[in-house]
Design an enzyme around this catalytic site. Sequence first.
Site, PDB file in Angstrom:
ATOM      1  NE  ARG A  14      -1.132   2.447   2.963  1.00  0.00           N
ATOM      2  CZ  ARG A  14      -0.552   3.525   3.469  1.00  0.00           C
ATOM      3  NH1 ARG A  14      -0.414   4.632   2.751  1.00  0.00           N
ATOM      4  NH2 ARG A  14      -0.048   3.512   4.699  1.00  0.00           N
ATOM      5  CG  ASP A  15       3.199   4.310   3.070  1.00  0.00           C
ATOM      6  OD1 ASP A  15       3.291   5.175   2.190  1.00  0.00           O
ATOM      7  OD2 ASP A  15       3.344   4.566   4.278  1.00  0.00           O
ATOM      8  CG  HIS A 207       3.852   4.638   9.290  1.00  0.00           C
ATOM      9  ND1 HIS A 207       3.119   3.677   8.617  1.00  0.00           N
ATOM     10  CD2 HIS A 207       4.189   5.545   8.337  1.00  0.00           C
ATOM     11  CE1 HIS A 207       3.010   3.988   7.342  1.00  0.00           C
ATOM     12  NE2 HIS A 207       3.668   5.118   7.138  1.00  0.00           N
ATOM     13  CG  HIS A 209       7.522   7.608   5.396  1.00  0.00           C
ATOM     14  ND1 HIS A 209       7.335   7.072   4.140  1.00  0.00           N
ATOM     15  CD2 HIS A 209       6.343   7.462   6.045  1.00  0.00           C
ATOM     16  CE1 HIS A 209       6.083   6.635   4.038  1.00  0.00           C
ATOM     17  NE2 HIS A 209       5.447   6.858   5.169  1.00  0.00           N
ATOM     18  CB  CYS A 240       2.480  10.323   1.382  1.00  0.00           C
ATOM     19  SG  CYS A 240       0.841  11.049   1.199  1.00  0.00           S
ATOM     20  CG  ASN A 249       6.684   3.058   4.637  1.00  0.00           C
ATOM     21  OD1 ASN A 249       6.271   2.991   3.487  1.00  0.00           O
ATOM     22  ND2 ASN A 249       5.972   3.556   5.617  1.00  0.00           N
TER      23      ASN A 249
HETATM   24  P1  HMG Z   1     -12.884  14.289  -2.512  1.00  0.00           P
HETATM   25  O1  HMG Z   1     -12.615  14.716  -3.932  1.00  0.00           O
HETATM   26  O2  HMG Z   1     -13.052  15.351  -1.491  1.00  0.00           O
HETATM   27  O3  HMG Z   1     -14.130  13.289  -2.347  1.00  0.00           O
HETATM   28  O4  HMG Z   1     -11.725  13.290  -2.108  1.00  0.00           O
HETATM   29  P2  HMG Z   1     -15.438  12.976  -3.107  1.00  0.00           P
HETATM   30  O5  HMG Z   1     -16.233  12.161  -2.175  1.00  0.00           O
HETATM   31  O6  HMG Z   1     -16.007  14.257  -3.662  1.00  0.00           O
HETATM   32  O7  HMG Z   1     -14.995  12.030  -4.326  1.00  0.00           O
HETATM   33  C1  HMG Z   1     -14.320  12.464  -5.478  1.00  0.00           C
HETATM   34  C2  HMG Z   1     -14.358  11.349  -6.509  1.00  0.00           C
HETATM   35  O8  HMG Z   1     -13.662  10.204  -6.011  1.00  0.00           O
HETATM   36  C3  HMG Z   1     -15.764  10.848  -6.831  1.00  0.00           C
HETATM   37  O9  HMG Z   1     -15.733  10.360  -8.163  1.00  0.00           O
HETATM   38  C4  HMG Z   1     -15.952   9.694  -5.895  1.00  0.00           C
HETATM   39  O10 HMG Z   1     -16.885   8.762  -6.339  1.00  0.00           O
HETATM   40  C5  HMG Z   1     -14.562   9.081  -5.891  1.00  0.00           C
HETATM   41  P3  HMG Z   1     -16.395  11.215  -9.389  1.00  0.00           P
HETATM   42  O11 HMG Z   1     -17.833  11.421  -8.992  1.00  0.00           O
HETATM   43  O12 HMG Z   1     -15.613  12.512  -9.434  1.00  0.00           O
HETATM   44  O13 HMG Z   1     -16.171  10.332 -10.594  1.00  0.00           O
HETATM   45  N1  HMG Z   1     -14.282   8.408  -4.647  1.00  0.00           N
HETATM   46  C6  HMG Z   1     -13.875   7.129  -4.554  1.00  0.00           C
HETATM   47  N2  HMG Z   1     -13.661   6.182  -5.480  1.00  0.00           N
HETATM   48  C7  HMG Z   1     -13.262   4.972  -5.042  1.00  0.00           C
HETATM   49  N3  HMG Z   1     -13.064   4.679  -3.732  1.00  0.00           N
HETATM   50  C8  HMG Z   1     -13.265   5.603  -2.786  1.00  0.00           C
HETATM   51  C9  HMG Z   1     -13.695   6.886  -3.192  1.00  0.00           C
HETATM   52  N4  HMG Z   1     -14.003   8.005  -2.517  1.00  0.00           N
HETATM   53  C10 HMG Z   1     -14.353   8.909  -3.412  1.00  0.00           C
HETATM   54  N5  HMG Z   1     -13.063   5.310  -1.498  1.00  0.00           N
HETATM   55  C11 HMG Z   1     -10.938  11.439  -0.788  1.00  0.00           C
HETATM   56  C12 HMG Z   1     -11.648  12.775  -0.803  1.00  0.00           C
HETATM   57  C13 HMG Z   1     -10.631  11.104   0.660  1.00  0.00           C
HETATM   58  C14 HMG Z   1     -11.848  10.374  -1.397  1.00  0.00           C
HETATM   59  C15 HMG Z   1      -9.639  11.544  -1.630  1.00  0.00           C
HETATM   60  O14 HMG Z   1      -8.957  12.725  -1.243  1.00  0.00           O
HETATM   61  C16 HMG Z   1      -8.738  10.373  -1.432  1.00  0.00           C
HETATM   62  O15 HMG Z   1      -9.055   9.262  -1.837  1.00  0.00           O
HETATM   63  N6  HMG Z   1      -7.564  10.573  -0.807  1.00  0.00           N
HETATM   64  C17 HMG Z   1      -6.639   9.504  -0.512  1.00  0.00           C
HETATM   65  C18 HMG Z   1      -5.236  10.031  -0.561  1.00  0.00           C
HETATM   66  C19 HMG Z   1      -4.280   8.917  -0.212  1.00  0.00           C
HETATM   67  O16 HMG Z   1      -4.550   7.752  -0.403  1.00  0.00           O
HETATM   68  N7  HMG Z   1      -3.084   9.322   0.290  1.00  0.00           N
HETATM   69  C20 HMG Z   1      -2.055   8.372   0.660  1.00  0.00           C
HETATM   70  C21 HMG Z   1      -2.421   7.536   1.827  1.00  0.00           C
HETATM   71  S1  HMG Z   1      -2.157   8.348   3.386  1.00  0.00           S
HETATM   72  C22 HMG Z   1      -0.486   8.054   3.743  1.00  0.00           C
HETATM   73  O17 HMG Z   1       0.225   7.592   2.896  1.00  0.00           O
HETATM   74  C23 HMG Z   1       0.019   8.318   5.133  1.00  0.00           C
HETATM   75  C24 HMG Z   1       0.211   7.042   5.953  1.00  0.00           C
HETATM   76  O18 HMG Z   1       1.087   6.144   5.285  1.00  0.00           O
HETATM   77  C25 HMG Z   1       0.804   7.376   7.333  1.00  0.00           C
HETATM   78  C26 HMG Z   1       2.011   8.292   7.251  1.00  0.00           C
HETATM   79  O19 HMG Z   1       2.976   7.978   6.549  1.00  0.00           O
HETATM   80  O20 HMG Z   1       1.951   9.327   7.898  1.00  0.00           O
HETATM   81  C27 HMG Z   1      -1.111   6.327   6.189  1.00  0.00           C
HETATM   82 MG    MG Z   2       3.263   6.308   5.298  1.00  0.00          MG
END
Ligand code: HMG
Ligand code: MG
Length: 305
Positions: A14-15, A207, A209, A240, A249
């Site tokens: 995933r990450d 966690h 990085h 990210c 990571n």
């Molecule tokens: P948004 O644009 O505010 O949300 O995004 P929305 O609800 O308006 O949805 C926009 C579009 O996405 C729509 O499609 C939804 O249907 C679709 P459209 O109508 O435009 O065709 N959609 C989805 N499709 C599939 N699965 C879903 C989903 N949700 C909405 N679940 C949202 C808000 C949260 C959805 C978006 O910003 C997002 O997905 N962000 C994820 C970002 C991400 O994954 N970042 C990396 C992970 S975090 C990380 O790495 C940190 C971590 O490792 C810890 C650390 O290191 O600190 C965990």
């Molecule tokens: Mg991370």
Amino acid sequence: MSASRVTIVEVGPRDGLQNEAAAVPTDVKVAFVDALSAAGLPVIEATAFVSPKAIPQLADGDEVFRRIAKRPGVRYPVLVPNEKGLDRAEASGAREIAVFTAASETFNRKNINASIDESFARFAPVIRRARTAGMRVRGYVSCVFGCPYEGAIPPPSAARVARRLIDAGCDEVSLGDTIGVGVPTQVPEVVECCVDAGVPLSRLALHFHDTRGTALANVAEGLRQGVRIFDSSAGGLGGCPYAPGAAGNVATEDLLYLLHGMGYETGVDLSLVAAATRALSGAIARRPASRVYQALESARGPRPV
Ligand code: HMG
Ligand code: MG
């Protein structure tokens, strides 16, 4: 659990993959997770059910999750940002999810288009539904030491968010040094602050990085503080896309080398993790960052042409 037992949460699929520039084929992702399962990893974050617009690399998460071999005794959490993500997790047969928020308002806005309060409002029904369905729930707090947009984050800010995740129903909270700025003296500060805020030590994960090469030193300090759950990614993949410049990571191979050398038990076979990294490495556009992986590769000698 014995004090010398450490649980590794493998987040490479995933990450790790979410930040890879080259599109990795679904078959390769499935084989990667299966190879990590064979290495004895107890928890493997298999994919993310986030918006495919936000993370195109993991748009095939549903198929990946359905196709991976689910080894008995191994947990396969998936990252979920909202109810749509939970729908996909349930439809794919996932039994464990991870929700994610941050100690920084600006990072949260860039990453999930929500303030910290909005993120809790968004995943309250997600956690409720997941728990009703008997799923385990992990919560992430990003940017516990620093934010790419806001700079240093005070430990109480991270601890407040960690406590809110526990109160919201998370079984475990993972503290993320998203951009790899933390140094060992900061680890006790944030861990103690979380414990003082009411987060049980046994439910805290770290966690790291490794952007600035401090991740393993921070792990060693986390161990001294009594933390026994660490996240890592095979080969040191990761980052990210919403944290500019953040490296992968801490590498699972490097973490295992440190833990086993210090006498901790993990149940994980380091050489099989390296084999999983090796099998994946042809599909990513760069050499895996893990130092231990590189040492093992050198010892194997030149590859036949
Ligand atoms: P948004 O644009 O505010 O949300 O995004 P929305 O609800 O308006 O949805 C926009 C579009 O996405 C729509 O499609 C939804 O249907 C679709 P459209 O109508 O435009 O065709 N959609 C989805 N499709 C599939 N699965 C879903 C989903 N949700 C909405 N679940 C949202 C808000 C949260 C959805 C978006 O910003 C997002 O997905 N962000 C994820 C970002 C991400 O994954 N970042 C990396 C992970 S975090 C990380 O790495 C940190 C971590 O490792 C810890 C650390 O290191 O600190 C965990
Ligand atoms: Mg991370």
